[in-house]
Design a protein around this motif. Sequence first.
Motif, mmCIF file in Angstrom:
data_model
loop_
_atom_site.group_PDB
_atom_site.id
_atom_site.type_symbol
_atom_site.label_atom_id
_atom_site.label_comp_id
_atom_site.label_asym_id
_atom_site.label_seq_id
_atom_site.Cartn_x
_atom_site.Cartn_y
_atom_site.Cartn_z
ATOM 1 N N LEU A 166 0.827 -1.205 0.000
ATOM 2 C CA LEU A 166 0.000 0.000 0.000
ATOM 3 C C LEU A 166 0.861 1.256 0.000
ATOM 4 C CD1 LEU A 166 -2.737 1.501 0.393
ATOM 5 C CD2 LEU A 166 -2.451 1.106 2.850
ATOM 6 N N TYR A 167 0.570 2.138 -0.920
ATOM 7 C CA TYR A 167 1.209 3.447 -0.983
ATOM 8 C C TYR A 167 0.119 4.502 -0.861
ATOM 9 C CZ TYR A 167 5.483 1.219 -2.640
ATOM 10 O OH TYR A 167 6.599 0.440 -2.749
ATOM 11 N N ILE A 168 0.215 5.338 0.167
ATOM 12 C CA ILE A 168 -0.763 6.388 0.421
ATOM 13 C C ILE A 168 -0.129 7.722 0.059
ATOM 14 C CG2 ILE A 168 -2.171 7.529 2.177
ATOM 15 C CD1 ILE A 168 -1.891 4.903 3.840
ATOM 16 N N ARG A 192 -5.238 10.207 -1.375
ATOM 17 C CA ARG A 192 -5.872 10.945 -0.284
ATOM 18 C C ARG A 192 -6.805 12.006 -0.864
ATOM 19 N NH1 ARG A 192 -1.214 13.507 2.561
ATOM 20 N NH2 ARG A 192 -2.886 14.609 3.597
ATOM 21 N N ILE A 197 -6.169 11.395 5.700
ATOM 22 C CA ILE A 197 -5.762 10.759 6.958
ATOM 23 C C ILE A 197 -4.871 11.704 7.749
ATOM 24 C CG2 ILE A 197 -5.922 8.418 6.039
ATOM 25 C CD1 ILE A 197 -2.847 8.495 5.715
ATOM 26 N N SER A 241 -2.875 10.050 10.284
ATOM 27 C CA SER A 241 -1.785 9.159 10.675
ATOM 28 C C SER A 241 -2.093 7.736 10.222
ATOM 29 C CB SER A 241 -1.570 9.190 12.190
ATOM 30 O OG SER A 241 -2.736 8.748 12.867
ATOM 31 N N VAL A 242 -1.050 6.927 10.211
ATOM 32 C CA VAL A 242 -1.196 5.490 9.949
ATOM 33 C C VAL A 242 -0.765 4.793 11.236
ATOM 34 C CG1 VAL A 242 -0.389 3.538 8.578
ATOM 35 C CG2 VAL A 242 -0.719 5.768 7.487
ATOM 36 N N ASN A 243 -1.633 3.949 11.778
ATOM 37 C CA ASN A 243 -1.393 3.327 13.077
ATOM 38 C C ASN A 243 -1.545 1.823 12.983
ATOM 39 O OD1 ASN A 243 -1.654 5.977 14.879
ATOM 40 N ND2 ASN A 243 -3.241 5.999 13.339
ATOM 41 N N TYR A 244 -0.829 1.113 13.820
ATOM 42 C CA TYR A 244 -0.987 -0.338 13.860
ATOM 43 C C TYR A 244 -0.631 -0.848 15.244
ATOM 44 C CZ TYR A 244 4.095 -0.781 13.386
ATOM 45 O OH TYR A 244 5.437 -0.712 13.589
ATOM 46 N N VAL A 298 5.922 -2.536 7.750
ATOM 47 C CA VAL A 298 5.969 -1.138 7.394
ATOM 48 C C VAL A 298 7.372 -0.916 6.837
ATOM 49 C CG1 VAL A 298 5.860 1.249 8.214
ATOM 50 C CG2 VAL A 298 4.335 -0.486 9.180
#
Length: 124
Positions: free
Chosen positions: A7-9, A38, A78, A80-83, A91
Amino acid sequence: MKKKYALYIGRWQNWHSGHQWLIDQQFQKGNNVWIAIRDVDRDVNNPKTAKEILDDLTEQLKGYLSTGKLYISIIPDIESVNYGRGVGYDVIYHEPPEDVAKISGTSIRNGYIDSNGDIIEYPN
């Protein structure tokens, strides 16, 4: 088994060879790629809507799309990207070579460089 994607955001405001270099890192490994656009407000740094970018990328990357190895979609903006731990994916940061790192959509939009990162010289 369902397909997995790298995935590339991003905003992808002016597709350029730096973006191509990024997705090629995964294609060269035989992986599928998902480009997530986005959905940001239009402004000086974002002159195109997410739909316009989707249309542009669908045309520019139709060869990849026809293989079934590329998926492109619009996502909400978005913050942030969280996990959490042990979520089943990596990642990964890709360090671009210097000639690729210098390419920027802003410089392209301002007419300083072209989509390959070459300086545009204007006649006097």
